[in-house]
Design an enzyme around this catalytic site. Structure first.
Site, PDB file in Angstrom:
ATOM      1  N   GLU A 135       1.008  -1.282  -0.001  1.00  0.00           N
ATOM      2  CA  GLU A 135       0.065   0.108   0.003  1.00  0.00           C
ATOM      3  C   GLU A 135       0.890   1.424  -0.044  1.00  0.00           C
ATOM      4  O   GLU A 135       1.863   1.234   0.726  1.00  0.00           O
ATOM      5  CB  GLU A 135      -0.931  -0.143   1.164  1.00  0.00           C
ATOM      6  CG  GLU A 135      -1.784   1.049   1.434  1.00  0.00           C
ATOM      7  CD  GLU A 135      -1.320   2.070   2.685  1.00  0.00           C
ATOM      8  OE1 GLU A 135      -0.597   1.511   3.500  1.00  0.00           O
ATOM      9  OE2 GLU A 135      -1.263   3.388   2.533  1.00  0.00           O
TER      10      GLU A 135
ATOM     11  N   ARG B 220      -9.142  10.304   1.000  1.00  0.00           N
ATOM     12  CA  ARG B 220      -7.735   9.973   1.211  1.00  0.00           C
ATOM     13  C   ARG B 220      -7.460   8.749   0.095  1.00  0.00           C
ATOM     14  O   ARG B 220      -8.069   7.710   0.300  1.00  0.00           O
ATOM     15  CB  ARG B 220      -7.511   9.267   2.592  1.00  0.00           C
ATOM     16  CG  ARG B 220      -5.981   9.094   2.728  1.00  0.00           C
ATOM     17  CD  ARG B 220      -5.795   8.466   4.484  1.00  0.00           C
ATOM     18  NE  ARG B 220      -4.623   8.136   4.830  1.00  0.00           N
ATOM     19  CZ  ARG B 220      -3.899   9.343   5.482  1.00  0.00           C
ATOM     20  NH1 ARG B 220      -4.187  10.340   5.566  1.00  0.00           N
ATOM     21  NH2 ARG B 220      -2.666   8.867   5.723  1.00  0.00           N
TER      22      ARG B 220
ATOM     23  N   ARG C 219      -5.191   5.997  -2.010  1.00  0.00           N
ATOM     24  CA  ARG C 219      -3.957   4.958  -1.757  1.00  0.00           C
ATOM     25  C   ARG C 219      -3.959   4.013  -2.787  1.00  0.00           C
ATOM     26  O   ARG C 219      -4.799   3.541  -3.160  1.00  0.00           O
ATOM     27  CB  ARG C 219      -4.116   4.345  -0.409  1.00  0.00           C
ATOM     28  CG  ARG C 219      -3.657   5.226   0.800  1.00  0.00           C
ATOM     29  CD  ARG C 219      -2.273   5.680   0.732  1.00  0.00           C
ATOM     30  NE  ARG C 219      -1.792   6.538   2.104  1.00  0.00           N
ATOM     31  CZ  ARG C 219      -1.946   7.992   1.824  1.00  0.00           C
ATOM     32  NH1 ARG C 219      -2.344   8.630   0.802  1.00  0.00           N
ATOM     33  NH2 ARG C 219      -1.554   8.417   3.059  1.00  0.00           N
TER      34      ARG C 219
HETATM   35  C1  SAM Z   1       3.008   4.487   6.104  1.00  0.00           C
HETATM   36  S1  SAM Z   1       3.320   3.881   7.425  1.00  0.00           S
HETATM   37  C2  SAM Z   1       2.476   2.290   7.416  1.00  0.00           C
HETATM   38  C3  SAM Z   1       1.038   2.420   8.261  1.00  0.00           C
HETATM   39  C4  SAM Z   1       0.515   1.174   8.430  1.00  0.00           C
HETATM   40  N1  SAM Z   1      -0.002   0.334   7.069  1.00  0.00           N
HETATM   41  C5  SAM Z   1      -0.862   1.389   9.245  1.00  0.00           C
HETATM   42  O1  SAM Z   1      -1.696   0.606   8.926  1.00  0.00           O
HETATM   43  O2  SAM Z   1      -0.719   2.044  10.036  1.00  0.00           O
HETATM   44  C6  SAM Z   1       5.112   3.404   7.510  1.00  0.00           C
HETATM   45  C7  SAM Z   1       5.397   2.854   8.835  1.00  0.00           C
HETATM   46  O3  SAM Z   1       6.884   2.431   8.643  1.00  0.00           O
HETATM   47  C8  SAM Z   1       7.576   2.571   9.885  1.00  0.00           C
HETATM   48  N2  SAM Z   1       9.081   2.397   9.710  1.00  0.00           N
HETATM   49  C9  SAM Z   1       9.740   3.450   8.877  1.00  0.00           C
HETATM   50  N3  SAM Z   1      10.907   3.001   9.047  1.00  0.00           N
HETATM   51  C10 SAM Z   1      11.125   1.600   9.320  1.00  0.00           C
HETATM   52  C11 SAM Z   1      12.049   0.809   9.438  1.00  0.00           C
HETATM   53  N4  SAM Z   1      13.455   0.940   9.135  1.00  0.00           N
HETATM   54  N5  SAM Z   1      11.667  -0.641   9.953  1.00  0.00           N
HETATM   55  C12 SAM Z   1      10.369  -0.617  10.568  1.00  0.00           C
HETATM   56  N6  SAM Z   1       9.599   0.356  10.327  1.00  0.00           N
HETATM   57  C13 SAM Z   1       9.858   1.331   9.915  1.00  0.00           C
HETATM   58  C14 SAM Z   1       7.261   4.129  10.213  1.00  0.00           C
HETATM   59  O4  SAM Z   1       7.231   4.116  11.901  1.00  0.00           O
HETATM   60  C15 SAM Z   1       5.614   3.764   9.839  1.00  0.00           C
HETATM   61  O5  SAM Z   1       4.645   3.514  10.968  1.00  0.00           O
END
Ligand code: SAM
Length: 174
Positions: free
Chosen positions: A119, A163, A165
């Site tokens: 997504e 929103r 996506r």
């Molecule tokens: C776009 S959000 C995803 C939202 C999720 N699909 C939801 O239902 O809430 C991306 C997430 O990836 C996490 N993230 C970023 N870098 C990361 C990493 N290196 N390892 C694990 N998670 C990471 C962020 O903290 C964030 O919560």
């Protein structure tokens, strides 16, 4: 019905897991992966799983050491694709936040789950970022996955917010 074994990456609050629950699809979480401690705590409370199931930073995961799973969700970071971001993109090896999607691809290569759900923001279909999305589809196709994608708007699904996506579902062909 047999439970779907699920790996959740970039888990946030686990919205896709909520969707599975709403759809009545039984699943068993094998692990989740979230670097932000507040999001991890929320995930743990919302889905009633211990925080010890959080794999933490995806870049530290050794794919071969993961348990087996049938499906992986990855809503990988979108900032570098987003119109609201600096537009750095998600080119493999570029070190941008959005290039973390390639870490998922390596996990898929090692574990070959039946389904992969990605997504992200619709701007991955823009002229600038389309080559990255095409490469993602091609990498999965080379591994035997058939992919379909569409852009959906939350307002069409009972959510009081407009929103959009893009959702891409990839299925390992029989
Ligand atoms: C776009 S959000 C995803 C939202 C999720 N699909 C939801 O239902 O809430 C991306 C997430 O990836 C996490 N993230 C970023 N870098 C990361 C990493 N290196 N390892 C694990 N998670 C990471 C962020 O903290 C964030 O919560």
């Amino acid at each position: 019905m047999k439970k779907l074994r699920l790996l959740s990456l970039f888990s946030g609050i686990g919205a896709p897991e909520m969707a599975l629950k709403k759809a009545g699809i039984p699943f068993e979480l094998v692990a989740y992966c979230e670097i932000d401690k507040f999001a991890s705590r929320s995930y743990s409370l919302l889905h009633n799983v211990p925080e010890s199931m959080n794999l933490g930073d995806i870049t530290k995961i050794v794919p071969e050491e993961l348990p087996d799973f049938d499906m992986v969700f990855h809503g990988s970071p979108c900032q570098s694709f987003s119109v609201a971001g600096r537009g750095e993109g998600g080119v493999k090896g570029s070190g941008t936040r959005s290039s973390l999607l390639w870490n998922t691809v390596e996990i898929v290569r090692a574990k070959k789950p039946k389904f992969v759900l990605w997504e992200n923001v619709p701007n991955v279909l823009s002229e600038k970022h389309l080559p990255v999305f095409k490469e993602y589809l091609e990498e999965l196709a080379k591994m035997g996955y058939e992919s379909s994608f569409d852009t959906l708007n939350a307002k069409d699904y009972g959510v009081p917010q407009s929103r959009e996506r893009i959702f891409c579902v990839s299925r390992l062909a029989d």
